[in-house]
Design an enzyme around this catalytic site. Sequence first.
Site, PDB file in Angstrom:
ATOM      1  N   HIS A 154       0.775  -1.159   0.057  1.00  0.00           N
ATOM      2  CA  HIS A 154       0.043  -0.062   0.038  1.00  0.00           C
ATOM      3  C   HIS A 154       0.807   1.145  -0.195  1.00  0.00           C
ATOM      4  O   HIS A 154       0.361   2.252   0.419  1.00  0.00           O
ATOM      5  CB  HIS A 154      -1.064   0.050   1.219  1.00  0.00           C
ATOM      6  CG  HIS A 154      -1.547  -1.339   1.650  1.00  0.00           C
ATOM      7  ND1 HIS A 154      -3.004  -1.555   1.072  1.00  0.00           N
ATOM      8  CD2 HIS A 154      -1.238  -2.334   2.297  1.00  0.00           C
ATOM      9  CE1 HIS A 154      -3.118  -2.756   1.126  1.00  0.00           C
ATOM     10  NE2 HIS A 154      -2.268  -3.432   1.926  1.00  0.00           N
ATOM     11  N   SER A 275      15.839  20.454 -18.066  1.00  0.00           N
ATOM     12  CA  SER A 275      14.752  20.826 -18.262  1.00  0.00           C
ATOM     13  C   SER A 275      14.961  22.295 -18.970  1.00  0.00           C
ATOM     14  O   SER A 275      15.999  22.923 -18.843  1.00  0.00           O
ATOM     15  CB  SER A 275      14.101  21.328 -16.993  1.00  0.00           C
ATOM     16  OG  SER A 275      13.250  22.557 -17.073  1.00  0.00           O
ATOM     17  N   GLU A 288      10.254   7.683 -17.665  1.00  0.00           N
ATOM     18  CA  GLU A 288       8.674   8.105 -18.116  1.00  0.00           C
ATOM     19  C   GLU A 288       8.283   7.657 -19.335  1.00  0.00           C
ATOM     20  O   GLU A 288       7.048   7.359 -19.539  1.00  0.00           O
ATOM     21  CB  GLU A 288       8.825   9.738 -18.004  1.00  0.00           C
ATOM     22  CG  GLU A 288       8.860  10.314 -16.557  1.00  0.00           C
ATOM     23  CD  GLU A 288       9.075  11.644 -16.480  1.00  0.00           C
ATOM     24  OE1 GLU A 288       8.329  12.321 -16.179  1.00  0.00           O
ATOM     25  OE2 GLU A 288      10.140  12.208 -16.849  1.00  0.00           O
TER      26      GLU A 288
END
Length: 450
Positions: A154, A275, A288
């Site tokens: 969890h 970035s 990703e």
Amino acid sequence: MTLWGGRFEGAPSEGTWAFTVDDSDRRLLTVDIEGSIAHAGMLGETGVVDKDQADVIVDGLSQILVEAEAGEFAFVETDEDVHTAVERRLHEVVGEVAGKLHTGRSRNDQVALDLRLYLSRAGGERIMQLHQLAGSLAGIAEVHAETVIPSYTHLQQAQPTTLGHHLLVYAWMAIRGADRFADSLSRIRLSPLGAGASAGSSLPLDREMVASSLGLDGVIPNSLDAVASRDFVSEYVFCCAQSMIDLSRLAEEMVMWSSREFGWVKLSDEVSTGSSALPQKRNPDTAELIRGRAATVVGDMGAILALQKGLPLTYNRDLQEDKRIVFHSDDVLGSAIAAMIELVEGVEYTPSMPAPETVSLDLSEALVRRGVPFREAHRRVGELVSGLESRGLTLADATLTDLVNCHEAFEETDLSLLDPATSVRARATIGSGSPESVREQVSEIRRLIG
Ligand code: ARG
């Protein structure tokens, strides 16, 4: 050129041509030629075509294969598909006799053969890559056989384990992924040739001979099945989809672990991107994109199944679409495995220790070993944790008095269990993640990947 001019007076309109022609089958070029060489060889051996003429055809095709392998085969605008292109080129190379190649064959069994040959090779490559990934992960796991981390359920810290144990999950997934490909290949590596358009031939074609000269495992027993069925493609796409899903889970962990909040991995320059706006950023784009591209392969899974839904026997042109789908899945998986190997090898692993409370179960089990019922042990240790918490302390601060107050069966040696590293080493069950279990798994994985 089309292969079907006879009963037509005119040519298809430009629009019809543009809509029906799909050049994505061009990557079947070499397997198409190899299939034709096997077919022509059989035509000569069985006497269906004069042996000398078959030899001329085989020689011509062999020359075309050399051109194809050298990247020198030139497609022309008017080639309807890869099969037509090869036959057109064969005419250029050997002349009229080329017209005998398609004896006892249809593009329906031909395209099914081509795809089977293509996937048989591509599947072999994916198996090698997945084994390579498993090997990489096993190497990293061995280095981190004693690096203690929390396991999670969890997304809450559960029991202490080792980073090696955690990473080996993905090695096992890769091994199973490779096994799935190998299993699907046993259904892919069969020859449909001889089925013709749908219901076989009156000519004495030797189907077994074609299959064995192509190194395939046998022939498809039903000609209608041979040209109609694409479950082998669905299976292949599933193999890709499941492996992409497995990779996407590791990718997600890499994204999470590389965050400042986790700080479990440091991305090297080689495997990170920057970035355009934020100069301080180091982004896990590879991970990703693997996560993102997994979605597109899941889409392929739906597409390949939908393509076959309700399709009447046997071949229908709808099936032309199977290739784009499976090529996409296979390409995405091939590049994702390579990127993942680079990623897992290109990061530094700096995980954090588990929270002290993660040893709670090990404390309960110490009581169980002394005859305390598990439920009772669970309750007592729960009280110990909350008692410490109310004093602003954790299990790491517990003293022998705290333990004995919790349950009189606790002994001084149990204090060592408060260290997650000790509790991991005490794991005794097979596959439990102790350093010893990690090393055993690593050697088993190395044995499996050979
Ligand atoms: N381009 C077709 C395909 O990929 C080849 C088979 C064509 N057969 C036919 N009867 N038009 O499925």
